[in-house]
Enzyme design. Structure first.
Site, PDB file in Angstrom:
ATOM      1  N   LYS A 215      19.977  30.306  23.953  1.00 16.04           N
ATOM      2  CA  LYS A 215      20.193  31.476  23.111  1.00 16.04           C
ATOM      3  C   LYS A 215      20.070  31.090  21.630  1.00 16.04           C
ATOM      4  O   LYS A 215      19.423  31.778  20.836  1.00 16.04           O
ATOM      5  CB  LYS A 215      21.577  32.079  23.405  1.00 16.04           C
ATOM      6  CG  LYS A 215      22.025  33.169  22.455  1.00 16.04           C
ATOM      7  CD  LYS A 215      21.156  34.400  22.559  1.00 16.04           C
ATOM      8  CE  LYS A 215      21.311  35.304  21.354  1.00 16.04           C
ATOM      9  NZ  LYS A 215      20.313  36.353  21.311  1.00 16.04           N
ATOM     10  N   CYS A 269      22.252  37.486  13.808  1.00 16.96           N
ATOM     11  CA  CYS A 269      21.749  36.494  14.771  1.00 16.96           C
ATOM     12  C   CYS A 269      20.964  35.382  14.085  1.00 16.96           C
ATOM     13  O   CYS A 269      21.438  34.247  14.021  1.00 16.96           O
ATOM     14  CB  CYS A 269      20.861  37.184  15.812  1.00 16.96           C
ATOM     15  SG  CYS A 269      21.781  38.271  16.911  1.00 16.96           S
TER      16      CYS A 269
HETATM   17  N1  LIG Z   1      23.667  43.104  18.479  1.00 12.81           N
HETATM   18  C1  LIG Z   1      22.684  42.352  18.963  1.00 12.81           C
HETATM   19  O1  LIG Z   1      21.511  42.706  18.867  1.00 12.81           O
HETATM   20  C2  LIG Z   1      23.004  41.040  19.665  1.00 12.81           C
HETATM   21  C3  LIG Z   1      21.973  40.396  20.347  1.00 12.81           C
HETATM   22  C4  LIG Z   1      22.260  39.229  21.027  1.00 12.81           C
HETATM   23  C5  LIG Z   1      23.546  38.702  20.991  1.00 12.81           C
HETATM   24  N2  LIG Z   1      24.532  39.343  20.297  1.00 12.81           N
HETATM   25  C6  LIG Z   1      25.861  38.754  20.322  1.00 12.81           C
HETATM   26  O2  LIG Z   1      26.708  39.580  21.108  1.00 12.81           O
HETATM   27  C7  LIG Z   1      28.050  39.536  20.606  1.00 12.81           C
HETATM   28  C8  LIG Z   1      28.516  40.944  20.297  1.00 12.81           C
HETATM   29  O3  LIG Z   1      27.659  41.469  19.298  1.00 12.81           O
HETATM   30  P1  LIG Z   1      27.671  43.009  18.909  1.00 12.81           P
HETATM   31  O4  LIG Z   1      26.480  43.207  18.037  1.00 12.81           O
HETATM   32  O5  LIG Z   1      27.826  43.847  20.122  1.00 12.81           O
HETATM   33  O6  LIG Z   1      29.017  43.079  18.045  1.00 12.81           O
HETATM   34  P2  LIG Z   1      29.735  44.406  17.498  1.00 12.81           P
HETATM   35  O7  LIG Z   1      30.465  43.990  16.285  1.00 12.81           O
HETATM   36  O8  LIG Z   1      28.777  45.538  17.445  1.00 12.81           O
HETATM   37  O9  LIG Z   1      30.797  44.779  18.660  1.00 12.81           O
HETATM   38  C9  LIG Z   1      31.845  43.969  19.010  1.00 12.81           C
HETATM   39  C10 LIG Z   1      33.000  44.858  19.445  1.00 12.81           C
HETATM   40  O10 LIG Z   1      34.050  44.020  19.955  1.00 12.81           O
HETATM   41  C11 LIG Z   1      35.294  44.625  19.611  1.00 12.81           C
HETATM   42  N3  LIG Z   1      36.352  43.612  19.747  1.00 12.81           N
HETATM   43  C12 LIG Z   1      36.645  42.580  18.944  1.00 12.81           C
HETATM   44  N4  LIG Z   1      37.654  41.854  19.446  1.00 12.81           N
HETATM   45  C13 LIG Z   1      38.015  42.453  20.606  1.00 12.81           C
HETATM   46  C14 LIG Z   1      38.991  42.164  21.586  1.00 12.81           C
HETATM   47  N5  LIG Z   1      39.810  41.105  21.500  1.00 12.81           N
HETATM   48  N6  LIG Z   1      39.105  43.000  22.638  1.00 12.81           N
HETATM   49  C15 LIG Z   1      38.299  44.068  22.756  1.00 12.81           C
HETATM   50  N7  LIG Z   1      37.336  44.394  21.852  1.00 12.81           N
HETATM   51  C16 LIG Z   1      37.191  43.572  20.794  1.00 12.81           C
HETATM   52  C17 LIG Z   1      35.048  45.144  18.214  1.00 12.81           C
HETATM   53  O11 LIG Z   1      35.990  46.155  17.871  1.00 12.81           O
HETATM   54  C18 LIG Z   1      33.622  45.672  18.329  1.00 12.81           C
HETATM   55  O12 LIG Z   1      33.590  47.048  18.678  1.00 12.81           O
HETATM   56  C19 LIG Z   1      28.002  38.627  19.381  1.00 12.81           C
HETATM   57  O13 LIG Z   1      28.314  37.311  19.752  1.00 12.81           O
HETATM   58  C20 LIG Z   1      26.537  38.694  18.965  1.00 12.81           C
HETATM   59  O14 LIG Z   1      26.138  37.558  18.237  1.00 12.81           O
HETATM   60  C21 LIG Z   1      24.288  40.500  19.644  1.00 12.81           C
END
Ligand SMILES: NC(=O)c1ccc[n+]([C@@H]2O[C@H](COP(=O)([O-])OP(=O)(O)OC[C@H]3O[C@@H](n4cnc5c(N)ncnc54)[C@H](O)[C@@H]3O)[C@@H](O)[C@H]2O)c1
Length: 457
Positions: A215, A269
């Site tokens: 990743k 990212c």
């Molecule tokens: N967005 C993308 O395109 C993408 C792509 C690949 C990987 N990722 C990875 O995926 C992960 C999530 O990314 P995202 O973009 O969805 O983040 P985001 O910030 O959009 O969403 C994360 C959510 O988690 C919630 N949260 C935080 N702590 C929590 C807890 N203890 N219990 C319950 N909910 C909790 C937050 O309130 C938020 O709504 C990250 O590690 C990111 O690097 C994201």
């Protein structure tokens, strides 16, 4: 051998708990819920839980609203502020970067702790959050052991990252291939079987640390490639040639795929993930770190070009910045290099900045009209190539500007069109003005500024 609920339920009808309902968690929860499972979506944000309970989503993603609405109304997706007992827990919480550029794993820590009291033998625990190599095996498994259950013996644990592109998330969740890393082979197989209810791409099984590294290296490859393009842009400016033209022709080579330069790299990212490798392997990950630093230096490089272009202006230099987000046609400002550039301009003193971006609100950018914003400005800076900026009326812009200067950092506009309107056109990565005379006084072949091939659009 584990005797697991998944054996009985054979793929569908399982209870799943998706923790973190952001860009990744909510679409993932909706996909499982619309493919035969019963999903509890958990988030610490009351606003998200309230919206989801009404069948609404705050994430703007094609098709997502319909799937969420349907799965909630069918009772297949419910929203809660705390995790509920389930057969599988899927963790999709943020992994931002600390000021010292280490990974902030506190969200993973809290998410795992929140399921400890309800874990049962035979459960799956799946980490989707982007994490430094070793996080699943070390951090996640050691916390899970506090439940009294032993990962690999009593629990199936795997790392299962996402490769989706915002704007195409629902499609890519289905069609993309995935790498699934288990702490045991059986863990990886169970998790692969779970995801097979909606994934149509290939699913490759490996160990969790290899999957974490895959990743990270996917985004690192792109970061290093962009840094190479950025360096090329600086070199070409010094040599008086056009980097975009060099890249275009070099990419005609069947095995070359140079990326494009720009004012820096942003997003949560590409601008972040390489640091997770550097964190674990500082001293060895030298090229990765250098690439990160080159990309981080680009806002400063653009700032220096702005200062040179406006050096003859007395008094406050007014700059109109088009686009603030970290990439085109999204509403995401996270780690945006344009935001850093604007802060630097302001910190410089003697500059005022006005922004236009209908996708994201940055100091009023969302409601602003381009032709009003440029009024009295000394520089029009194209920072993000949002599609609405492709066809603008340069004559109207020229009429309103106090100084007719354009800096295109994305090779989005045609030099000839801009110059015909009476504006001077400058392109990041292009060191020579159009039709400048050659050393022998003759007219050289124009260096192709602002000319794009169809694949660059
Ligand atoms: N967005 C993308 O395109 C993408 C792509 C690949 C990987 N990722 C990875 O995926 C992960 C999530 O990314 P995202 O973009 O969805 O983040 P985001 O910030 O959009 O969403 C994360 C959510 O988690 C919630 N949260 C935080 N702590 C929590 C807890 N203890 N219990 C319950 N909910 C909790 C937050 O309130 C938020 O709504 C990250 O590690 C990111 O690097 C994201």
């Amino acid at each position: 051998m584990l005797t697991n609920l998944a054996d009985r339920l054979k793929g569908v009808g399982m209870k799943l708990c998706v923790i973190g309902l952001g860009y990744i968690g909510l679409p993932t929860a909706a996909m499982f819920a619309s493919n035969g499972h019963y999903v509890t979506g958990v988030d610490v944000s009351a606003r998200i839980i309230e919206a989801l309970s009404r069948g609404e989503t705050y994430i703007c993603e094609p098709g997502l609203g319909d799937v969420v609405h349907w799965t909630v109304s069918e009772g297949r997706l419910i929203a809660k502020e705390v995790p509920q007992p389930a057969d599988a827990y899927i963790i999709c919480v943020p992994t931002p970067i600390n000021p010292d550029r280490s990974a902030d794993l506190s969200y993973i820590d809290r998410a795992v702790r929140s399921i400890l009291p309800i874990l049962r033998k035979g459960n799956m625990v799946i980490l989707e959050s982007t994490s430094p190599p070793g996080t699943t095996r070390n951090l996640v498994c050691s916390m899970l052991s506090e439940s009294g259950l032993i990962p690999g013996r009593d629990l199936y644990v795997a790392y299962c990252p996402e490769r989706v592109l915002p704007g195409r998330i629902l499609k890519e969740l289905v069609s993309n291939s995935r790498v699934i890393g288990g702490i045991t082979k059986e863990s990886a197989i169970r998790v692969r079987d779970l995801y097979s209810c909606f994934v149509r791409g290939e699913m490759y099984i490996t160990d969790s640390t290899t999957a974490e590294m895959c990743k990270l290296v996917e985004n690192t490859y792109r970061d290093v490639n962009i840094a190479l393009a950025a360096e090329l842009a600086m070199i070409c400016e010094n040599l008086g040639i056009n980097a975009w033209e060099v890249i275009r022709y070099a990419n005609k080579h069947p095995r070359v795929n140079l990326h494009q330069p720009g004012p820096g790299v942003g997003g949560h990212c590409i601008a972040v993930d390489p640091w997770f490798i550097v964190q674990r392997q500082s001293g060895t990950a030298r090229m990765i770190e250098l690439a990160r630093r080159i990309n981080d230096s680009m806002p400063r490089y653009v700032l220096d070009r702005v200062k040179t272009l406006l050096k003859d202006i007395n008094g406050v230099r007014r700059v109109c910045v088009l686009g603030v987000t970290y990439k085109p046609n999204v509403d995401d400002l996270r780690e945006s290099p344009v935001v850093r550039l604007i802060s630097m301009l302001k910190a410089e003193g003697g500059y005022s900045v006005i922004t236009v971006d209908r996708h994201a609100d940055y100091e009023g950018s969302k409601g602003r009209e381009l032709y009003e914003a440029v009024r009295g400005c000394h520089l029009l800076l194209l920072a993000v190539n949002h599609r609405e900026f492709e066809h603008v009326d340069f004559r109207r812009i020229k009429e309103r500007m106090a100084y007719p200067c354009v800096l295109d950092t994305r090779n989005f506009w045609r030099a000839e069109e801009v110059e015909t309107a009476g504006l001077s056109y400058h392109l990041l990565g292009w060191g020579k003005e159009p039709n400048e005379e050659g050393p022998d006084g003759g007219v050289p072949i124009p260096a192709g500024g602002g000319v794009r091939s169809s694949e660059e659009r």
